[in-house]
Design a protein around this motif. Structure first.
Motif, PDB file in Angstrom:
ATOM      1  N   GLN A  58     -43.961  -7.905  27.516  1.00  0.00           N
ATOM      2  CA  GLN A  58     -42.748  -7.933  26.688  1.00  0.00           C
ATOM      3  C   GLN A  58     -43.083  -8.228  25.230  1.00  0.00           C
ATOM      4  OE1 GLN A  58     -39.838 -11.097  27.383  1.00  0.00           O
ATOM      5  NE2 GLN A  58     -38.192  -9.581  27.317  1.00  0.00           N
ATOM      6  N   PHE A  59     -42.451  -7.437  24.356  1.00  0.00           N
ATOM      7  CA  PHE A  59     -42.582  -7.591  22.906  1.00  0.00           C
ATOM      8  C   PHE A  59     -41.196  -7.810  22.303  1.00  0.00           C
ATOM      9  CE2 PHE A  59     -45.761  -4.617  24.490  1.00  0.00           C
ATOM     10  CZ  PHE A  59     -46.956  -5.099  23.941  1.00  0.00           C
ATOM     11  N   MET A  60     -41.125  -8.537  21.197  1.00  0.00           N
ATOM     12  CA  MET A  60     -39.878  -8.591  20.439  1.00  0.00           C
ATOM     13  C   MET A  60     -39.575  -7.182  19.945  1.00  0.00           C
ATOM     14  SD  MET A  60     -38.942 -11.817  20.579  1.00  0.00           S
ATOM     15  CE  MET A  60     -37.576 -11.778  19.417  1.00  0.00           C
ATOM     16  N   ASP A  61     -38.312  -6.763  20.030  1.00  0.00           N
ATOM     17  CA  ASP A  61     -37.979  -5.390  19.682  1.00  0.00           C
ATOM     18  C   ASP A  61     -37.981  -5.168  18.167  1.00  0.00           C
ATOM     19  OD1 ASP A  61     -35.609  -6.571  18.842  1.00  0.00           O
ATOM     20  OD2 ASP A  61     -34.308  -5.330  20.075  1.00  0.00           O
ATOM     21  N   ALA A  62     -37.837  -3.900  17.773  1.00  0.00           N
ATOM     22  CA  ALA A  62     -37.912  -3.563  16.355  1.00  0.00           C
ATOM     23  C   ALA A  62     -36.812  -4.234  15.549  1.00  0.00           C
ATOM     24  CB  ALA A  62     -37.845  -2.048  16.174  1.00  0.00           C
ATOM     25  N   SER A  63     -35.636  -4.403  16.153  1.00  0.00           N
ATOM     26  CA  SER A  63     -34.536  -5.008  15.414  1.00  0.00           C
ATOM     27  C   SER A  63     -34.769  -6.475  15.106  1.00  0.00           C
ATOM     28  CB  SER A  63     -33.220  -4.830  16.185  1.00  0.00           C
ATOM     29  OG  SER A  63     -33.225  -5.601  17.375  1.00  0.00           O
ATOM     30  N   TRP A  64     -35.737  -7.098  15.768  1.00  0.00           N
ATOM     31  CA  TRP A  64     -36.072  -8.472  15.427  1.00  0.00           C
ATOM     32  C   TRP A  64     -36.542  -8.569  13.983  1.00  0.00           C
ATOM     33  CZ3 TRP A  64     -35.136 -13.232  16.198  1.00  0.00           C
ATOM     34  CH2 TRP A  64     -35.985 -14.224  15.691  1.00  0.00           C
ATOM     35  N   GLY A  65     -37.223  -7.528  13.499  1.00  0.00           N
ATOM     36  CA  GLY A  65     -37.596  -7.495  12.091  1.00  0.00           C
ATOM     37  C   GLY A  65     -39.065  -7.714  11.794  1.00  0.00           C
ATOM     38  N   ALA A  66     -39.888  -7.822  12.837  1.00  0.00           N
ATOM     39  CA  ALA A  66     -41.324  -8.042  12.606  1.00  0.00           C
ATOM     40  C   ALA A  66     -42.127  -6.750  12.732  1.00  0.00           C
ATOM     41  CB  ALA A  66     -41.851  -9.090  13.590  1.00  0.00           C
ATOM     42  N   GLY A  67     -41.438  -5.617  12.803  1.00  0.00           N
ATOM     43  CA  GLY A  67     -42.109  -4.335  12.917  1.00  0.00           C
ATOM     44  C   GLY A  67     -41.791  -3.643  14.220  1.00  0.00           C
ATOM     45  N   ASP A  68     -42.160  -2.367  14.302  1.00  0.00           N
ATOM     46  CA  ASP A  68     -41.936  -1.571  15.502  1.00  0.00           C
ATOM     47  C   ASP A  68     -43.034  -1.865  16.508  1.00  0.00           C
ATOM     48  OD1 ASP A  68     -41.608   0.314  17.471  1.00  0.00           O
ATOM     49  OD2 ASP A  68     -41.736   2.051  16.148  1.00  0.00           O
ATOM     50  N   PRO A  69     -42.710  -2.510  17.622  1.00  0.00           N
ATOM     51  CA  PRO A  69     -43.770  -2.902  18.562  1.00  0.00           C
ATOM     52  C   PRO A  69     -44.486  -1.717  19.190  1.00  0.00           C
ATOM     53  CG  PRO A  69     -41.616  -3.215  19.552  1.00  0.00           C
ATOM     54  CD  PRO A  69     -41.374  -2.877  18.115  1.00  0.00           C
ATOM     55  N   LYS A  70     -43.859  -0.545  19.163  1.00  0.00           N
ATOM     56  CA  LYS A  70     -44.452   0.645  19.795  1.00  0.00           C
ATOM     57  C   LYS A  70     -45.407   1.392  18.879  1.00  0.00           C
ATOM     58  CE  LYS A  70     -40.527   2.669  20.422  1.00  0.00           C
ATOM     59  NZ  LYS A  70     -39.716   1.681  19.675  1.00  0.00           N
ATOM     60  N   ALA A  71     -45.418   1.041  17.605  1.00  0.00           N
ATOM     61  CA  ALA A  71     -46.094   1.872  16.609  1.00  0.00           C
ATOM     62  C   ALA A  71     -47.563   2.134  16.924  1.00  0.00           C
ATOM     63  CB  ALA A  71     -45.958   1.237  15.228  1.00  0.00           C
ATOM     64  N   SER A  72     -48.259   1.153  17.483  1.00  0.00           N
ATOM     65  CA  SER A  72     -49.687   1.323  17.755  1.00  0.00           C
ATOM     66  C   SER A  72     -50.022   1.298  19.239  1.00  0.00           C
ATOM     67  CB  SER A  72     -50.496   0.228  17.028  1.00  0.00           C
ATOM     68  OG  SER A  72     -50.338   0.339  15.631  1.00  0.00           O
ATOM     69  N   LEU A  73     -49.003   1.283  20.081  1.00  0.00           N
ATOM     70  CA  LEU A  73     -49.254   1.302  21.520  1.00  0.00           C
ATOM     71  C   LEU A  73     -49.543   2.731  21.971  1.00  0.00           C
ATOM     72  CD1 LEU A  73     -46.458  -1.056  22.945  1.00  0.00           C
ATOM     73  CD2 LEU A  73     -48.862  -1.613  22.508  1.00  0.00           C
ATOM     74  N   THR A  74     -50.615   2.912  22.703  1.00  0.00           N
ATOM     75  CA  THR A  74     -50.923   4.235  23.252  1.00  0.00           C
ATOM     76  C   THR A  74     -50.431   4.376  24.686  1.00  0.00           C
ATOM     77  OG1 THR A  74     -53.114   3.471  23.944  1.00  0.00           O
ATOM     78  CG2 THR A  74     -52.931   4.488  21.758  1.00  0.00           C
ATOM     79  N   ASN A  75     -49.947   3.280  25.239  1.00  0.00           N
ATOM     80  CA  ASN A  75     -49.433   3.278  26.608  1.00  0.00           C
ATOM     81  C   ASN A  75     -48.275   2.299  26.668  1.00  0.00           C
ATOM     82  OD1 ASN A  75     -48.969   3.177  29.377  1.00  0.00           O
ATOM     83  ND2 ASN A  75     -51.143   3.212  29.899  1.00  0.00           N
ATOM     84  N   THR A  76     -47.155   2.744  27.187  1.00  0.00           N
ATOM     85  CA  THR A  76     -45.997   1.842  27.298  1.00  0.00           C
ATOM     86  C   THR A  76     -45.559   1.670  28.747  1.00  0.00           C
ATOM     87  OG1 THR A  76     -44.494   3.706  26.883  1.00  0.00           O
ATOM     88  CG2 THR A  76     -45.141   2.363  24.986  1.00  0.00           C
ATOM     89  N   PHE A  77     -46.489   1.888  29.679  1.00  0.00           N
ATOM     90  CA  PHE A  77     -46.173   1.675  31.086  1.00  0.00           C
ATOM     91  C   PHE A  77     -45.848   0.207  31.329  1.00  0.00           C
ATOM     92  CE2 PHE A  77     -47.718   0.568  35.418  1.00  0.00           C
ATOM     93  CZ  PHE A  77     -46.775   1.290  36.139  1.00  0.00           C
ATOM     94  N   PHE A  78     -44.693  -0.048  31.906  1.00  0.00           N
ATOM     95  CA  PHE A  78     -44.229  -1.410  32.185  1.00  0.00           C
ATOM     96  C   PHE A  78     -44.185  -2.280  30.923  1.00  0.00           C
ATOM     97  CE2 PHE A  78     -44.551  -2.311  37.004  1.00  0.00           C
ATOM     98  CZ  PHE A  78     -43.894  -1.126  37.282  1.00  0.00           C
ATOM     99  N   VAL A  79     -43.771  -1.672  29.816  1.00  0.00           N
ATOM    100  CA  VAL A  79     -43.464  -2.432  28.604  1.00  0.00           C
ATOM    101  C   VAL A  79     -41.970  -2.748  28.615  1.00  0.00           C
ATOM    102  CG1 VAL A  79     -43.139  -2.193  26.097  1.00  0.00           C
ATOM    103  CG2 VAL A  79     -45.349  -1.675  27.120  1.00  0.00           C
ATOM    104  N   ALA A  80     -41.625  -3.935  28.162  1.00  0.00           N
ATOM    105  CA  ALA A  80     -40.228  -4.339  28.031  1.00  0.00           C
ATOM    106  C   ALA A  80     -40.050  -5.000  26.670  1.00  0.00           C
ATOM    107  CB  ALA A  80     -39.839  -5.299  29.155  1.00  0.00           C
TER     108      ALA A  80
END
Length: 414
Positions: A270-292
């Motif tokens: 789990q990552f804080m989402d983009a609306s939290w304001g610390a950046g887009d958590p997906k930007a550098s992820l190459t795999n989002t399997f079972f990401v929340a």
């Protein structure tokens, strides 16, 4: 949140998934559970029982990271006095005395009776904030001062919760070097946020690997289905997105691979989402399997919301917490506390019973908003504030929050 990323992952049909029915946390369909009833001659029949299919949880705030603002009596009884954080209290008391004080706290703050009571209130998930120092091997013994012995109490707590069928999230709430300045929830009242550098990230990876290993090898952790990689990071830290997030994901998955854990039993990361304001958590992820994703909704501190009863109700009824597209999403922290400037005013004073109906309605409005996604986790289960707006247990006891969260849908608030 013991319903492992529940049906929200039903869209991942191309891969196996740890679904609720796999762990007996929910039933075999999204909105149903069942019990097996005797039908004679050794046969059984199923009785289907409707369940919400949503995460409905509480944070165990001030259990493993004490925040003096919400546990002032406990803090004083421990001998921590005016200390600003756990780090400061351990330094003040000395390691031996601090260990004794904190171990007594861990034994009494959240008990097995609390877990039983949560279940009776319709709670099905707990989020446990922890500091990296619960893995004592990564603490700098010559310069860092944290209580010792917490792991045994964490083992016990998740065992109780697993036995009761709770879904459990473990959150890295206190990161090495502190991810936020001057916040007791990091475990140290650091003058500056020291987390955002490679050597501190390395220590966080060690913690994540440690806790992942424990989740998959210690039966007490069998209902832990999600790990938060860092709580409430600050904005303006590019390496958080480019370095820490993808490496944290990779380290967790590599640990699972080394243990022979199959994909259907992977934990959610789990990552804080983009609306939290610390950046887009997906930007550098190459795999989002079972990401929340996690989103914290404290309208108390949202300057765009009118500080009136109608303003708060309207904002919650219209809230779209997944507007950034980061799903599956759980609202991991929220409360029913209004802005400081108005919280004791006639319209919000909790001493005035006439305001009780508003707080029930605002609780319901937020439940409805957050259950449009995967659900919610209230901050917190208990607090020593004589203020039910921060304490789910007290809110239920005072009749503000019903024992059946389904009642939120009967309030007619939105």
């Amino acid at each position: 949140m013991r319903f492992l990323l529940i049906p929200l992952l039903a869209c991942l049909t191309a891969v196996d998934a740890w679904m609720p029915s796999d762990r007996g946390l929910f039933g075999e369909t999204r909105n149903a559970n069942h019990t097996r009833l005797p039908a004679g001659k050794g046969r059984t029949v199923r009785k289907w029982l409707q369940v919400s299919g949503k995460v409905r949880g509480v944070n165990l705030g001030s259990m493993f990271i004490i925040e003096p603002w919400m546990a002032s009596t406990e803090w004083a009884n421990m001998g921590c006095g005016s200390s600003a954080s756990e780090f400061d209290c351990v330094l003040k008391l000395g390691q031996t005395a601090a260990n004794a004080a904190f171990q007594a706290h861990w034994a009494r703050w959240i008990t097995q009776d609390d877990i039983e009571t949560m279940a009776s209130y319709g709670i099905n998930t707990i989020r446990i904030p922890v500091g990296y120092w619960i893995d004592e091997s990564i603490v700098y013994s010559d310069s860092e001062h944290f209580p010792q012995g917490g792991l045994a109490y964490l083992d016990q707590l998740v065992g109780w919760a697993s036995n009761k069928g709770f879904y459990i999230i473990i959150d890295l709430h206190g990161a090495p070097g502190a991810q936020v300045a001057k916040q007791a929830f990091t475990g140290q009242y650091a003058p500056t946020p020291g987390f955002y550098q490679t050597y501190q990230y390395e220590r966080a990876y060690s913690f994540l690997q440690f806790i992942t290993n424990r989740i998959h090898t210690n039966a007490n952790y069998r209902n832990v289905g999600m790990v938060g990689v860092v709580n409430e990071p600050i904005a303006g830290q590019p390496s958080l997105i480019s370095e820490y997030y993808p490496t944290a994901y990779g380290k967790i998955r590599a640990t699972e691979s080394s243990l022979g854990v199959t994909a259907n039993s992977h934990i959610h990361i789990q990552f804080m989402d983009a609306s939290w304001g610390a950046g887009d958590p997906k930007a550098s992820l190459t795999n989002t399997f079972f990401v929340a994703y996690d989103n914290h909704r404290y309208l108390k501190w949202d300057p765009s919301v009118a500080t009136t009863q109608a303003g708060y109700l309207g904002a919650s009824c219209a809230d779209n917490v997944a507007s950034d597209g980061d799903t599956p999403l759980i609202v991991g922290e929220w409360s029913i506390s209004p802005a400081d400037a108005v919280q004791t005013s006639p319209a919000f004073d909790i001493a005035d019973s006439a305001n009780a109906a508003f707080y029930t309605s605002w609780w319901a409005a937020q439940v409805l908003a957050y259950e449009k996604q995967e659900g919610w986790i209230f901050w917190a289960w208990k607090a020593q504030l004589a203020d039910y707006r921060w304490s789910y247990s007290e809110a239920v006891q005072k009749g503000i929050v019903p024992t059946d969260p389904d009642q939120a849908y009967q309030e007619g608030v939105c």
